[in-house]
Design a protein around this motif. Structure first.
Motif, PDB file in Angstrom:
ATOM      1  N   ASP A 230       0.818  -1.209   0.000  1.00  0.00           N
ATOM      2  CA  ASP A 230       0.000   0.000   0.000  1.00  0.00           C
ATOM      3  C   ASP A 230       0.849   1.255   0.000  1.00  0.00           C
ATOM      4  OD1 ASP A 230       0.650  -0.837   2.740  1.00  0.00           O
ATOM      5  OD2 ASP A 230      -0.289   1.089   3.214  1.00  0.00           O
ATOM      6  N   MET A 231       0.219   2.321  -0.396  1.00  0.00           N
ATOM      7  CA  MET A 231       0.855   3.629  -0.558  1.00  0.00           C
ATOM      8  C   MET A 231       1.694   4.029   0.660  1.00  0.00           C
ATOM      9  SD  MET A 231       0.344   5.668  -3.211  1.00  0.00           S
ATOM     10  CE  MET A 231       1.385   7.085  -3.551  1.00  0.00           C
ATOM     11  N   GLU A 232       1.044   4.012   1.774  1.00  0.00           N
ATOM     12  CA  GLU A 232       1.646   4.512   3.004  1.00  0.00           C
ATOM     13  C   GLU A 232       2.883   3.713   3.404  1.00  0.00           C
ATOM     14  OE1 GLU A 232       0.700   7.460   6.045  1.00  0.00           O
ATOM     15  OE2 GLU A 232      -0.320   6.896   4.187  1.00  0.00           O
ATOM     16  N   ASN A 233       2.678   2.430   3.590  1.00  0.00           N
ATOM     17  CA  ASN A 233       3.760   1.586   4.093  1.00  0.00           C
ATOM     18  C   ASN A 233       4.892   1.385   3.100  1.00  0.00           C
ATOM     19  OD1 ASN A 233       2.694   1.006   6.720  1.00  0.00           O
ATOM     20  ND2 ASN A 233       1.121  -0.186   5.655  1.00  0.00           N
ATOM     21  N   SER A 234       4.538   1.335   1.822  1.00  0.00           N
ATOM     22  CA  SER A 234       5.594   1.134   0.840  1.00  0.00           C
ATOM     23  C   SER A 234       6.509   2.358   0.819  1.00  0.00           C
ATOM     24  CB  SER A 234       5.011   0.866  -0.548  1.00  0.00           C
ATOM     25  OG  SER A 234       4.191   1.928  -0.962  1.00  0.00           O
TER      26      SER A 234
END
Lengths: 343, 343
Positions: A230-234
């Motif tokens: 996902d956007m955040e964690n990546s």
DNA sequence: TTGTAAGCGTTATCAG
DNA sequence: CTGATAACGCTTACAA
């Protein structure tokens, strides 16, 4: 609800029987031209439209295809063009052939909950996005003679009906492209979901490995990096990752991780492609509109949708025979995110 | 197709009649506990699942909602999160309440072709994305007692059933934000489709005008700029436009035009927000992931979907009364694309 | 508590 | 060419 006017109303109004009216609306040749006129007249007059449900019951067919989408998939849709793009391909074909799409969403993950959904709804067949949630699903569906096609992910060993891109080849092309540009220090980033990596990435790794092998670069496990999807964690994963390892070339596996990578590099002031070259798997149209635009191993997602729907409809209508699986070779679209290493 | 096992098979297998089986699967209280067990047993044994079509015919209800989407809308989906996001809201509610979504796509534009589609499919109601294609559609549907809800665009004067954002307020907020930052030279960019601008932009213009008025800035026609709506053309339009007019603040109306604007400014080396401040209407999550992240007048598209579905289902199930229209005030999400003018 | 039988709106198979 | 009549699979009064 509009007041329901049935085939019987039309029949009485035009002094014929249901049978004749049915023939008229189904454009049967064996009905007198004049009565045909009369019946059509009555149909207009009364504003009659045939009831699809009743027709379905009588015919045992709906002209409806169920599209199975996981909750997950419909959840992280922002910035992820896979779903809408494949849908475009699907609806294009569906409209041409007079079929409709029923959205079916999954709660569970096992074949059981799958098949339950499958049978509860009377649809003529299933398009299953993202491939089988369970390894046995394809086999089970085959055994139950349920018409279906998996789209995207699949087990390359399996005999099940699916349409996909040749991911091994994709991994190979991506690796080769960077190697040809003189890069030696390359990483293949693959999404990790619940501790394991998806089949399509397993194949890409094999292709990547092949490219390295041909170039005489020894393969090491650390060249394949597992990361969040996902956007955040990546974004944060890449941030810490690049602090201790700085390859000259990076291969990303989809739109979301590519975007977060692009954002991170910009935020950190790392120049693309001058300091690092980027290749991504995904929708070429999408990556055309990023800055810099990204060199892409094209997935042709719309083609996936179109082809899957065509396969399914052929099977449903019992027409021509089509091979159970169709795999398309990917192409690489060269853009501004890759350049010669060290120049 | 799985071999069809019907209610009759179950009945015979468990030595009761269809009626009893029907009662069992509908969880009727007036059936003996022991026969209930027996029947369930038979159901399991035979692998029976009720036929939805037959049930629909008998009940006159489908538990299916038709979602009407224009070809156009499903076409330019890449980079446009509206469709998938609203769909997420819709399916969330649909799943909770046991409804399914049937995708209905439009070929024509007139109310006639609309209503034809509407009636051909037996669905319990309609969600119409992007609002009425024809001004009379709402009235016609109301007259025919067709349950529907428009999502997004709407005629603010109309009495029709819709859910939307308060666009006048949105235009006002966007303008006021820039004005408060000291900007005096602002443009509101609105999409032009076939020579005319959409209703929601008409309202935004009104709000924008109000903000200007409060600040004592005289309104002029040239402050509202009509532009193409697709990626390609909007990019080139902006390119030529900014060559001869260079405002200090720009308000964009959606994701696509904002992206092309962002790309253009980057390509031309015009700094955001230093040389020009940007405000966009749209999905805040989306604009969070652009670079720079954009100050956004939030549309809460998922909320639109959820609310529309809730309204529709209330009406379909004949439950509580709900006001015909629901309009939500937008909020502004401050990000990195706006700053004090000239500082 | 369970069975009987009449729908729901079409299509399809026979006759005529 | 047209009309009866029996499906299609399920629900639901109404009886028993």
């Amino acid at each position: 609800m509009p007041k329901k006017v049935t085939i019987l109303d039309v029949a009485q109004f035009s002094n014929v029987t249901k049978s004749t009216v049915s023939r008229v609306i189904n454009d049967s040749p064996l009905v007198n031209e004049r009565t045909k006129q009369r019946v059509w007249q009555a149909i207009k007059e009364l504003g009659y439209t045939p009831n699809r449900t009743a027709r379905s019951l009588a015919l045992g067919k709906n002209h409806v295809i169920g599209m199975v989408v996981s909750e997950q998939q419909i959840s992280d849709v922002v910035l992820n063009p896979f779903f809408p793009t494949v849908l475009k391909g699907i609806t294009t074909v569906a409209n041409q052939q007079g079929y409709n799409i029923l959205l079916l969403s999954l709660s569970g993950q096992d074949a059981q909950s799958y098949t339950e959904i499958l049978q509860r709804h009377t649809v003529d067949g299933f398009l299953i996005l993202g491939g089988p949630s369970d390894v046995n699903l394809g086999r089970d569906l085959d055994r139950m003679k349920v018409p279906y096609v998996f789209i995207g992910k699949h087990d390359p060993e399996a005999q099940h009906s699916f349409v996909s891109t040749d991911n091994e080849e994709g991994g190979y092309i991506a690796g080769k492209h960077l190697i040809d540009l003189g890069h030696r220090n390359i990483r293949l980033m693959v999404g990790e979901v619940k501790g394991s990596i998806l089949v399509h990435n397993v194949e890409r790794i094999a292709g990547f490995r092949r490219a390295l092998g041909e170039a005489g670069i020894p393969f090491e496990d650390r060249l394949v990096v597992k990361m969040p999807t996902d956007m955040e964690n990546s974004y944060y994963f890449l941030k810490t990752y690049l602090e201790r390892d700085r390859p000259s070339g990076l291969i990303l596996s989809n739109e979301v991780t590519s975007m977060s990578c692009l954002n991170l590099l910009l935020d950190e002031g790392i120049a693309v492609p001058d300091e690092i070259s980027l290749v991504s798997f995904g929708d070429p149209q999408f990556f055309r509109n990023t800055r810099p635009s990204l060199t892409t191993v094209s997935q042709s997602v719309e083609w996936l949708g179109r082809t899957a729907m065509e396969m399914l409809l052929k099977r449903v209508t019992g027409g021509e025979w089509l091979p159970p699986k169709i795999i398309r070779k990917p192409e690489i679209v060269l853009r501004g995110s890759t350049k010669k290493c060290g120049v």
